[in-house]
Write an enzyme that holds these catalytic residues in place. Structure first.
Site, PDB file in Angstrom:
ATOM      1  CE1 TYR A 268     -11.114  42.615 144.148  1.00 58.00           C
ATOM      2  CE2 TYR A 268     -10.701  44.398 142.627  1.00 58.00           C
ATOM      3  CZ  TYR A 268     -11.465  43.826 143.619  1.00 58.00           C
ATOM      4  OH  TYR A 268     -12.572  44.478 144.087  1.00 58.00           O
ATOM      5  CE  LYS A 269      -1.731  41.048 147.538  1.00 63.25           C
ATOM      6  NZ  LYS A 269      -1.132  40.778 148.852  1.00 63.25           N
ATOM      7  CB  ILE A 270      -3.793  34.977 141.626  1.00 68.72           C
ATOM      8  CG1 ILE A 270      -3.242  35.720 140.406  1.00 68.72           C
ATOM      9  CG2 ILE A 270      -4.279  33.601 141.242  1.00 68.72           C
ATOM     10  CD1 ILE A 270      -2.079  35.040 139.753  1.00 68.72           C
ATOM     11  CB  THR A 271      -8.829  34.360 144.487  1.00 70.95           C
ATOM     12  OG1 THR A 271      -9.520  34.155 143.249  1.00 70.95           O
ATOM     13  CG2 THR A 271      -8.815  35.832 144.822  1.00 70.95           C
TER      14      THR A 271
END
Length: 608
Positions: free
Chosen positions: A28-31
């Site tokens: 998951y990428k930083i949001t």
């Protein structure tokens, strides 16, 4: 993942962000927060009405801005939105550094007041108000882009996506001024280098809109192959403009990013997307009654006997098996749950006719390649999709979506790309992930036996079905409960006299149905029901032969209780029987749950 904590004594919101390892949930990428700036041309050409009383380009743009504002309030109220006019007579921007640029709304969260202010700019009254407030003057798109860059630089929050939409009907905004054209191209390049995506929403004008004159150097290229690129045809209808804005404004976010293993050493990076999610009414927020500030709930665990506070490290988990209590640490529980690392593993291929309708047991998700993760994924994915479509087969895979999740068998159903008349993508290319049932999920049904219908009755029903056929589209039906809920909230927030009326699209159109069927309904009734039967009459109520017998109270003797404890069969007794046994033998309990009652009875037997 984004986590928020709200202090109950103040309205300060603290935002923290953290990332997890790729092996846990698929990279998951930083949001952060999404941001969107509407940059609207305020020249006189934008206020010219269309033929046959059609709204002006400026009026259509304000309708689009209002729609996006309201949808942001409902779906993602923490996103940031701004409205900036260029080519104005008046100037209003931070530090008033730019002439003919009017910042109507700075980059902030949308609210009811902003919706009301946009509503004031719609229609004939709105055009007059706009002429009085902002006016129409010289144009410098370079200054407008520079002002938008300052709006982004003033924001201290982390932004995940930065998008700027230009609404105009002029393909040469500077009238051929090469100096201003060069300044605008330079500023647009600077914005794109900082991660801002620039889109053009060009509107219809007499003579057509030629993108190649200027704007082809301003807008950003598509972010990936699925991204909707620059449209050559201008928008002349509100529906077309709304469709284009929604296609750009809605950012695709992956539920997970995983590897699709096609064989030893052959991995394709893919993203899992949810194409349809059930819409629900937002949950209620608890407020402190003295100040109306949001309150935060906190859960703590205490020892049932000593009352002392327990730390997470002091809490263990247990499972009763064979009458014994098996205690496990949290790490042991996680190790038991883990089957394998997250990902998709190809098992083989099967003909499409092997996939049945009753195999669809939960909503499907969508599979699309992630070229940024593994180079060459798009090429290999496209080849797999093409061959599956040509040979009419689906791929059978083992699927683990996240760490410690159980494995599932899934079918990858190929789906080819479809475009509408305006070259807007209707259906993206990729695989639909269909969750397949296990053998334990199938049930053996014993349906009741009813008399079979005659062939005449079946033929008559076929006529009725053929008359009532229509082309079903799920996006054509809105949930009336949710629509009414948000209409009521909108009326309260905007101080409206009454909420806007909604049309319940799921109600059957009785008059239209009767007109289509004609005498077929009565003919079918005559074939199915006897002459004396009235299907609309209520059935006669059945007479009770006697009062319901009360179940006798079950009491346990001392010997029966000992036998249950020795044979570990207390779990077969119901909670009321266990409660009565505790009262009968004077056993004190610490709770009312079944396991707590069993533990109390076992402890009494051991002490005696």
């Amino acid at each position: 993942m984004l986590a928020r904590s709200i202090d109950t004594k103040s309205d300060t919101e603290v935002t923290t962000e953290s990332t997890r390892s790729p092996s846990s949930i698929g990279d998951y990428k930083i949001t952060g927060r999404d941001s969107l700036v509407f940059l609207v041309d305020a020249s006189k050409e934008m206020f010219i009405k269309g033929e046959d009383g059609e709204p002006s380009n400026f009026d259509m743009t304000m309708q689009v801005v209002r729609t996006v504002y309201t949808s942001k309030i409902i779906s993602s109220d923490k996103d940031l939105v701004a409205l900036v006019f260029y080519g104005t007579e008046e100037s209003k921007n931070p530090r008033n550094s730019f002439k003919h640029v009017y910042v109507y709304h700075d980059l902030s969260e949308p609210g009811a007041k902003r919706v009301q202010e946009v509503d004031a700019l719609r229609g004939e009254k709105g055009a007059k108000l706009a002429a009085e407030t902002i006016g129409s003057g010289e144009t410098s798109l370079g200054d407008a882009l520079w002002c938008c860059a300052n709006l982004y630089s003033d924001i201290k929050l982390r932004l995940s996506h930065k998008r700027l939409m230009i609404f105009t009907c002029r393909d040469e905004p500077h009238g051929g001024d090469s100096v201003k054209d060069r300044q605008a191209r330079t500023k647009a390049s600077d914005l794109k280098e900082t991660g801002v995506v620039i889109d053009l929403m060009h509107l219809m004008k007499p003579g057509g809109f030629d993108i190649s004159l200027f704007f082809c150097d301003i807008v950003s290229p598509p972010e990936d192959e699925s991204e909707l690129g620059l449209q050559l045809q201008p928008s002349d209808k509100l529906e077309d403009l709304l469709k284009r804005v929604r296609a750009k404004e809605l950012k695709k976010r992956a539920l997970a990013r995983l590897n699709l293993c096609l064989g030893e050493g052959i991995n394709v990076a893919v993203g899992i997307y949810a194409t349809a999610v059930a819409a629900r009414k937002p949950g209620s927020i608890k407020l402190y009654r003295e100040t109306n500030e949001p309150v935060r709930s906190k859960t703590r665990t205490f020892h049932t006997q000593t009352g002392s506070l327990l730390l997470p490290s002091e809490i263990k988990k247990a499972q009763y098996y064979g009458g014994k209590e098996i205690v496990m640490e949290r790490d042991e529980v996680d190790a038991i749950k883990k089957f394998d690392d997250p990902g998709l593993f190809l098992i083989g291929f099967k003909p499409m006719e092997k996939l049945k309708l009753h195999h669809h047991i939960r909503p499907a998700v969508f599979l699309y390649p992630e070229e940024d993760e593994v180079k060459g994924s798009s090429c290999l994915f496209s080849a797999l999709l093409k061959k599956c479509s040509e040979r009419n087969v689906f791929a059978l895979c083992r699927f683990i979506s996240r760490r410690n999740y159980p494995p599932r068998f899934v079918a990858l159903l190929p789906q080819n790309e479809e475009l509408d008349e305006g070259k807007v993508q209707i259906t993206p290319p990729g695989f639909n992930v269909i969750y397949l049932p296990f053998a334990d999920d199938f049930r053996t049904l014993d349906p009741p036996q009813f008399p079979s219908a005659s062939q005449t009755q079946v033929d008559k029903m076929k006529e009725i079905v053929s008359k009532l056929r229509f082309k079903y589209r799920s996006e054509g039906f809105e949930n009336p409960v949710i629509q009414q809920h948000f209409r009521n909230l909108e009326a309260l927030a905007l101080d409206m006299m009454a909420p806007e009326e909604i049309e319940d699209l799921i109600m059957p159109k009785v008059d239209q149905i009767d007109q289509r069927l004609g005498p077929l309904v009565q003919e079918f009734k005559d074939l199915v029901y006897p002459a004396y039967y009235n299907p609309e009459s209520k059935p006669a109520a059945k007479r009770k032969t006697g009062g319901a017998e009360k179940k006798p109270k079950v009491e346990l003797t001392e010997d029966e209780l000992k036998a249950h404890v020795q044979n570990n069969t207390l779990v077969k007794l119901t909670v009321p029987v266990l409660k009565d046994a505790c009262k009968q033998f004077g056993v004190r309990t610490t709770g009312t749950k079944k396991q707590e009652l069993i533990d109390a009875l076992i402890a009494r037997k051991s002490s005696s």
